[in-house]
Design a protein around this motif. Structure first.
Motif, PDB file in Angstrom:
ATOM      1  N   GLY A 257       1.770  95.783  64.645  1.00  0.00           N
ATOM      2  CA  GLY A 257       2.761  96.771  64.256  1.00  0.00           C
ATOM      3  C   GLY A 257       2.261  98.190  64.413  1.00  0.00           C
ATOM      4  N   ILE A 258       2.981  99.116  63.803  1.00  0.00           N
ATOM      5  CA  ILE A 258       2.623 100.526  63.873  1.00  0.00           C
ATOM      6  C   ILE A 258       2.073 100.968  62.522  1.00  0.00           C
ATOM      7  N   SER A 259       1.406 102.112  62.518  1.00  0.00           N
ATOM      8  CA  SER A 259       0.955 102.705  61.262  1.00  0.00           C
ATOM      9  C   SER A 259       0.826 104.204  61.435  1.00  0.00           C
ATOM     10  N   VAL A 260       0.869 104.901  60.317  1.00  0.00           N
ATOM     11  CA  VAL A 260       0.830 106.366  60.300  1.00  0.00           C
ATOM     12  C   VAL A 260      -0.531 106.831  59.799  1.00  0.00           C
ATOM     13  N   GLY A 261      -1.029 107.919  60.377  1.00  0.00           N
ATOM     14  CA  GLY A 261      -2.248 108.554  59.898  1.00  0.00           C
ATOM     15  C   GLY A 261      -1.988 110.024  59.631  1.00  0.00           C
ATOM     16  N   LEU A 262      -2.198 110.443  58.377  1.00  0.00           N
ATOM     17  CA  LEU A 262      -1.973 111.832  57.996  1.00  0.00           C
ATOM     18  C   LEU A 262      -3.332 112.489  57.767  1.00  0.00           C
ATOM     19  N   GLY A 263      -3.888 113.087  58.821  1.00  0.00           N
ATOM     20  CA  GLY A 263      -5.214 113.671  58.746  1.00  0.00           C
ATOM     21  C   GLY A 263      -5.207 115.069  58.160  1.00  0.00           C
ATOM     22  N   ILE A 264      -6.397 115.570  57.870  1.00  0.00           N
ATOM     23  CA  ILE A 264      -6.556 116.933  57.359  1.00  0.00           C
ATOM     24  C   ILE A 264      -7.767 117.544  58.053  1.00  0.00           C
ATOM     25  N   VAL A 265      -7.685 118.817  58.403  1.00  0.00           N
ATOM     26  CA  VAL A 265      -8.814 119.489  59.044  1.00  0.00           C
ATOM     27  C   VAL A 265      -9.899 119.739  57.997  1.00  0.00           C
ATOM     28  N   LEU A 266     -11.091 119.231  58.262  1.00  0.00           N
ATOM     29  CA  LEU A 266     -12.233 119.415  57.376  1.00  0.00           C
ATOM     30  C   LEU A 266     -13.306 120.228  58.094  1.00  0.00           C
ATOM     31  N   PRO A 267     -14.221 120.840  57.344  1.00  0.00           N
ATOM     32  CA  PRO A 267     -15.247 121.671  57.985  1.00  0.00           C
ATOM     33  C   PRO A 267     -16.087 120.914  59.010  1.00  0.00           C
ATOM     34  N   HIS A 268     -16.303 119.621  58.768  1.00  0.00           N
ATOM     35  CA  HIS A 268     -17.038 118.837  59.751  1.00  0.00           C
ATOM     36  C   HIS A 268     -16.052 118.157  60.704  1.00  0.00           C
ATOM     37  N   GLU A 269     -16.450 118.042  61.941  1.00  0.00           N
ATOM     38  CA  GLU A 269     -15.574 117.451  62.967  1.00  0.00           C
ATOM     39  C   GLU A 269     -15.277 115.997  62.636  1.00  0.00           C
ATOM     40  N   GLN A 270     -14.036 115.608  62.671  1.00  0.00           N
ATOM     41  CA  GLN A 270     -13.688 114.217  62.387  1.00  0.00           C
ATOM     42  C   GLN A 270     -12.441 113.820  63.171  1.00  0.00           C
ATOM     43  N   ALA A 271     -12.582 112.844  64.032  1.00  0.00           N
ATOM     44  CA  ALA A 271     -11.443 112.352  64.805  1.00  0.00           C
ATOM     45  C   ALA A 271     -10.714 111.285  64.003  1.00  0.00           C
ATOM     46  N   PRO A 272      -9.427 111.068  64.270  1.00  0.00           N
ATOM     47  CA  PRO A 272      -8.714 109.967  63.602  1.00  0.00           C
ATOM     48  C   PRO A 272      -9.351 108.634  63.979  1.00  0.00           C
ATOM     49  N   ASN A 273      -9.202 107.653  63.104  1.00  0.00           N
ATOM     50  CA  ASN A 273      -9.722 106.330  63.467  1.00  0.00           C
ATOM     51  C   ASN A 273      -8.899 105.743  64.625  1.00  0.00           C
TER      52      ASN A 273
END
Length: 281
Positions: free
Chosen positions: A147-163
């Motif tokens: 199925g599908i899923s949603v990811g609601l990311g937030i910009v943080l001081p350290h670089e982080q890509a979505p899973n």
């Protein structure tokens, strides 16, 4: 986004393209000549914060509406909790032990996504913060089910890509924590809290406060891991002190397994928002 337009006026995208082809002169190079909506420096001014708040509220709302997503199953939980196969990399013994909840989150998301698929991915869509740990487990479980899923990311001081398991077209990034929280709850059919740290506690208490005060309808509010939550928060002490009412302890339920959580959601009877706050005169 949809390309369908009902306006008879020339569209903004066409004008943006046109301005990129005009002759290079001192006047056309001036920042003042840029179209306001295509001027990043202008949009990033402090005075434009109200506009940016609106944009962050509107962009995900439009895209979720276009996908006809009507309700979500929200998973909050720690980014530091590893999957069981990697628990030897955990910083502490407790984090290694909490890795069991990675699998529970993954299985729970899989079960919820099977329900979602039956609604053509309109209801019960798993939604996480899009990061590692429990968030990854939630998106991964949805992918397991196809199925599908949603990811609601937030910009943080350290670089982080979505899973890697979030549906790409439903992966969002936020500057404002407040707007991100609104999107977590606007369509929430259930709120599920896994062990976590400051971020998880913040999300848990803000959501719980909205339900406690009648600002939000009651939905299944499930705390995974009774032992963890009763160790880090003395819920009974809050009630005994009178800072919350004994009735507030019924706003959430403890669960330990994906199957137990799925059963509670399946049997949930709709409950309206509170019209008064117990214990407040």
């Amino acid at each position: 986004m949809s390309e369908d337009r009902i306006s008879v006026f020339r569209d903004a995208n066409s004008d943006r393209t046109t301005t990129q082809q005009i002759p290079d002169t001192a006047q056309s190079r001036s920042p003042s000549y840029r179209l306001a909506f295509a001027d990043d420096d202008f949009l990033l001014r402090d005075e434009l914060r109200p506009v940016r708040l609106q944009l962050e509220l509107l962009k995900p709302e439009l895209l979720l509406t276009e996908r006809q997503i009507e309700s979500t199953i929200v998973l909050f939980g720690g980014a530091r909790i590893p999957e069981p196969a990697q628990k030897h990399t955990a910083r502490t013994k407790t984090l290694a032990e909490l890795s069991a909840f990675y699998d529970e989150a993954r299985e729970f998301a899989r079960l919820m996504t099977l329900k979602s698929i039956a609604t053509k991915n309109r209801e019960f869509v798993v939604t996480t913060g899009g990061g590692p740990g429990v968030m990854e487990a939630g998106n991964r479980g949805a992918a397991d089910a196809g199925g599908i899923s949603v990811g609601l990311g937030i910009v943080l001081p350290h670089e982080q890509a979505p899973n890697q398991y979030v549906t790409p077209e439903l992966t969002f990034n936020f500057h404002y924590f407040a707007i991100r929280k609104m999107h977590f709850l606007m369509r929430a059919r259930a709120i599920c809290i896994f062990p976590g740290g400051f971020g998880t506690l913040d999300e848990m208490f803000e959501s719980l406060t909205l339900i406690q005060t009648g600002r939000m309808e009651r939905v299944p509010f499930l705390l995974f891991g009774r032992a963890f939550w009763e160790k880090v928060i003395n819920w009974e002490a809050l009630a005994d002190a009178g800072t919350i009412s004994p009735q507030d302890l019924s706003l959430f339920r403890f669960v330990d397994t994906a199957a137990e959580a799925a059963e509670l959601i399946e049997s949930w009877e709709p409950a309206p928002a509170r019209s008064e706050i117990p214990g407040r005169s």
